[in-house]
Motif scaffolding. Structure first.
Motif, PDB file in Angstrom:
ATOM      1  N   GLU A   1       0.847  -1.197   0.000  1.00 18.35           N
ATOM      2  CA  GLU A   1       0.000   0.000   0.000  1.00 18.35           C
ATOM      3  C   GLU A   1       0.886   1.252   0.000  1.00 18.35           C
ATOM      4  O   GLU A   1       2.096   1.172   0.258  1.00 18.35           O
ATOM      5  CB  GLU A   1      -0.940  -0.001   1.219  1.00 18.35           C
ATOM      6  N   GLY A   2       0.263   2.369  -0.308  1.00 17.93           N
ATOM      7  CA  GLY A   2       0.934   3.660  -0.210  1.00 17.93           C
ATOM      8  C   GLY A   2       2.151   3.795  -1.106  1.00 17.93           C
ATOM      9  O   GLY A   2       2.180   3.299  -2.238  1.00 17.93           O
ATOM     10  N   ASP A   3       3.189   4.445  -0.563  1.00 15.63           N
ATOM     11  CA  ASP A   3       4.396   4.761  -1.330  1.00 15.63           C
ATOM     12  C   ASP A   3       5.125   3.507  -1.822  1.00 15.63           C
ATOM     13  O   ASP A   3       5.706   3.494  -2.915  1.00 15.63           O
ATOM     14  CB  ASP A   3       5.367   5.577  -0.452  1.00 15.63           C
ATOM     15  N   SER A   4       5.103   2.466  -0.981  1.00 19.75           N
ATOM     16  CA  SER A   4       5.829   1.242  -1.350  1.00 19.75           C
ATOM     17  C   SER A   4       5.230   0.607  -2.603  1.00 19.75           C
ATOM     18  O   SER A   4       5.950   0.232  -3.533  1.00 19.75           O
ATOM     19  CB  SER A   4       5.795   0.242  -0.185  1.00 19.75           C
ATOM     20  N   LEU A   5       3.890   0.489  -2.599  1.00 18.89           N
ATOM     21  CA  LEU A   5       3.227  -0.092  -3.776  1.00 18.89           C
ATOM     22  C   LEU A   5       3.473   0.793  -5.005  1.00 18.89           C
ATOM     23  O   LEU A   5       3.741   0.293  -6.101  1.00 18.89           O
ATOM     24  CB  LEU A   5       1.728  -0.254  -3.518  1.00 18.89           C
ATOM     25  N   ALA A   6       3.411   2.112  -4.778  1.00 17.19           N
ATOM     26  CA  ALA A   6       3.621   3.046  -5.894  1.00 17.19           C
ATOM     27  C   ALA A   6       5.024   2.888  -6.471  1.00 17.19           C
ATOM     28  O   ALA A   6       5.209   2.886  -7.694  1.00 17.19           O
ATOM     29  CB  ALA A   6       3.412   4.482  -5.414  1.00 17.19           C
ATOM     30  N   SER A   7       6.020   2.710  -5.594  1.00 22.98           N
ATOM     31  CA  SER A   7       7.389   2.578  -6.112  1.00 22.98           C
ATOM     32  C   SER A   7       7.584   1.245  -6.832  1.00 22.98           C
ATOM     33  O   SER A   7       8.356   1.159  -7.789  1.00 22.98           O
ATOM     34  CB  SER A   7       8.412   2.765  -4.989  1.00 22.98           C
TER      35      SER A   7
END
Lengths: 384, 265
Positions: free
Chosen positions: B58-64
């Motif tokens: 989720e969040g930044d980790s998934l986005a990266s």
């Protein structure tokens, strides 16, 4: 209906087929002063040669003689540095390979490994946007011609070398090319399959008599069996060109005599032209009658060309035209007996059937040759 | 060298297996174990949890993760197209001139990636080529770094494609484009796939140039892992490292199977 007729009918049954069939009439190949150079190296020099419609012309010669370059120039893969090439009435010198309407078969088959046999044969038709209906008819017809219809759905890797070459031939003729270019097509096959394939190609040409074929090979047997005319190449030049039999029987140069079939070439000390295109020839103190097909004058240096199988043991032969020779070696090879004979400083190879008792080494024998079978060859005619 | 005696073979195994485990197994093993660790103060973690994995999806980790995958695919695809085009075009160029282009293509791979990043930053920070602060500069950096390998792979593959097949295709009436589509590219397919795989793997792990040029809107997974580890969130960094490795292996395995199928034909 023959296979060839089937193919013709198929060709005529479509707009593309009609176009190809109409073009097939004009299938003469003409080289006019073709030279090919790579930097400082000239690999083909001033080749002028015509292959008439429906003929098979073989170009033979040792490696590096320029024969494959000549074929590749017709295909469009080599750009001549000088001269023009025409196919039919069309000058193709500056035309791209895919617009030349040729069929080509190469030594290593070059089948497309990711396509089945049927797809390989259909390739050229699809590339030329021939209607699917016509492709569906012509592919089996072409595979029939080379006896490969049962293998239509196999991949090239599932076929033997001979079968792959049959498919390559079917692929080349499927497009009804104006000319068929065969570049050492049988060199990768073993001897037995090669013999069978020579027969196949001969039969194919009987079925498609309008097909003009340029056949490049270093194998004289293939050339002698298949070709109407033979061109002998050496060092980028056409050394000799003639109909097959005259070229074999009356070689115009020493190189032609040695390259096309085996030949004994004996130094002639002197000769005198006599009637009917013949000459009286002196060799090592003996006198023979021989043909003088090139009308050599007596002051010209000449060699006497005797094919090994034209020599016979003299016991049961006419008294004239005999040579006295010393037996230097005797080799029995099953169906043939090879004798090496010494005449003065020259060596003479003779082949004969192995019947009876062979001469013993060291003995002196008389051998006979028919004047019609031996000919004078100019010694200094080779251009090097 | 073959070892023929049983005792000799045992000795070799006894040396090689621990060495391989220490060199390759231990670092990977520690990262995987750390990704499940709740706390790790002794020799082994004191407790295990899936919380890091839940947080990483989720969040930044998934986005990266998605940013890295997108960067890898886009840069590799562009590098594959341009590398293949260049390799095909250079076949027609005289050998000496082709060698010059070879050198030019391989220069980026010989330069440190940080230098490539700095070069792009300097070059594309002013109009008319203002890419700094956009995702395009990251894609450009990845393209520059991986294109040499793509080109090299395709060029090597082209030497294995029989010229005779292409010539016969032309003689049969195939136009250059038809020949390319039906003969050259299918025969080249295994090499194209391995070129793409290598490029993708390189792009997924690229940090040096990316960290010089990335904008806040396009943070790749290695940059995010570096930031987490810099902040002391080692377990989260380990989790994302595991996911990065896993995603890369999954894509490479799929591509490798594709390449095998293409090679069998």
């Amino acid at each position: 209906m023959s296979q060839a007729q089937t193919l013709e009918r198929v060709a005529d049954g479509s707009p593309g087929g009609s176009r190809l069939a109409a073009a097939a009439g004009a299938s003469r190949i003409h080289f006019e002063g073709i030279s090919v150079t790579y930097g400082e190296t000239t690999v083909l020099e001033g080749l002028t040669l015509t292959v008439n419609p429906g003929e098979i012309v073989a170009l033979i010669g040792p490696s590096g003689s320029g024969k494959t370059t000549a074929l590749r120039a017709v295909a469009g893969f080599v750009r001549p540095s000088a001269g023009r090439i025409s196919i039919g009435a069309r000058d193709v010198t500056d035309i791209a390979p895919h617009e030349r309407n040729i069929g080509m078969v190469v030594q290593n088959y070059a089948l497309f490994p990711h396509m089945t046999v049927a797809e390989n044969v259909a390739f050229g038709l699809r590339a030329r946007h021939i209607a699917s209906r016509v492709v569906a008819e012509r592919v089996p017809a072409c595979l029939d011609m080379v006896g490969m219809r049962a293998y239509a759905q196999r991949y090239p890797r599932q076929l033997s070398g001979g079968q792959q070459q049959r498919v390559a031939i079917a692929r080349a003729i499927a497009v009804k090319p104006q000319v068929l270019l065969l570049d050492e097509p049988l060199s990768a096959l073993d001897t037995q399959i090669r013999r069978a394939m020579v027969d196949e190609i001969a039969r194919l040409h009987r079925d498609l008599p309008e097909l003009t074929v340029l056949y490049v090979t270093h194998d004289q047997t293939e050339a002698l069996t298949l070709a109407d005319h033979i061109g002998i190449m050496r060092d980028g030049r056409l050394q000799a060109f003639d109909r097959t039999r005259p070229l074999y029987q009356s070689p115009p140069t020493r190189f032609a005599a040695e390259f096309l079939g085996r030949a004994n070439l004996l130094a002639v000390s002197k000769f005198l032209p006599i009637a009917y295109g013949r000459a009286r020839v002196s060799i090592a103190g003996m006198s023979l009658e021989a043909r003088n097909p090139h009308s050599l004058p007596p002051e010209r240096r000449a060699l006497l060309c005797i094919r090994p199988h034209h020599l016979r043991l003299a016991a049961a032969s006419p008294a004239a035209n005999r040579l006295l020779a010393a037996v230097e070696s005797v080799q029995w090879q099953g169906e043939v007996l090879n004798l090496s004979l010494g005449i003065g400083d020259d060596r003479l190879l003779m082949t004969c059937p192995p019947g009876g008792s062979p001469p013993t080494i060291g003995s002196r024998i008389e051998v006979f040759c028919d004047p019609a079978d031996v000919s004078l060859v100019p010694e200094d005619a080779d251009r090097r | 060298m073959l070892v023929w005696s049983r005792s000799g073979r045992l000795l070799v195994w006894a040396l090689v297996v621990p060495l391989m485990l220490v060199i390759y197994g231990l670092p990977m093993g520690v990262i995987v174990v750390a990704s499940f660790a709740r706390q790790w103060n002794g020799v082994l973690p004191s407790g295990f949890t899936l919380a890091h994995y839940a947080a990483s999806l989720e969040g930044d980790s998934l986005a990266s993760l998605t940013t890295s995958l997108a960067t890898g695919f886009i840069a590799s695809a562009v590098a594959l197209i341009s590398g293949t085009w260049a390799a095909l075009a250079l076949r027609e160029v005289p050998r000496q001139r082709a060698r010059l282009f070879d050198v030019l293509f391989f220069v980026p791979s010989a330069v440190p990636s940080v230098s490539v990043g700095l070069g792009l930053l300097v070059a594309f920070s002013h109009p008319p080529f203002l890419l700094n602060g956009t995702r395009w500069i990251v894609l450009a950096a990845h393209f520059v770094l991986i294109s040499a390998f793509t080109y090299g792979n395709v060029r090597a593959g082209l030497t294995r494609v029989p010229l005779a097949c292409e010539e016969v295709a032309s003689s049969l009436g195939a136009s250059p484009f038809y020949r390319l589509r039906r003969v050259t590219l299918p025969l080249l397919a295994p090499y194209l796939i391995s070129a793409f795989s290598l490029s993708f793997a390189l792009s997924m792990g690229e940090l040096g140039a990316t960290i010089m040029v990335y904008p806040p809107s396009w943070v790749t997974l290695p940059v995010h892992i570096f930031a987490l580890s810099d902040r002391g969130a080692v377990f989260d960094a380990a989790t994302l490292t595991t996911l990065l490795g896993l995603a890369t292996v999954i894509v490479l395995t799929a591509l490798s199977r594709l390449a095998s199928r293409a090679a069998v034909r």
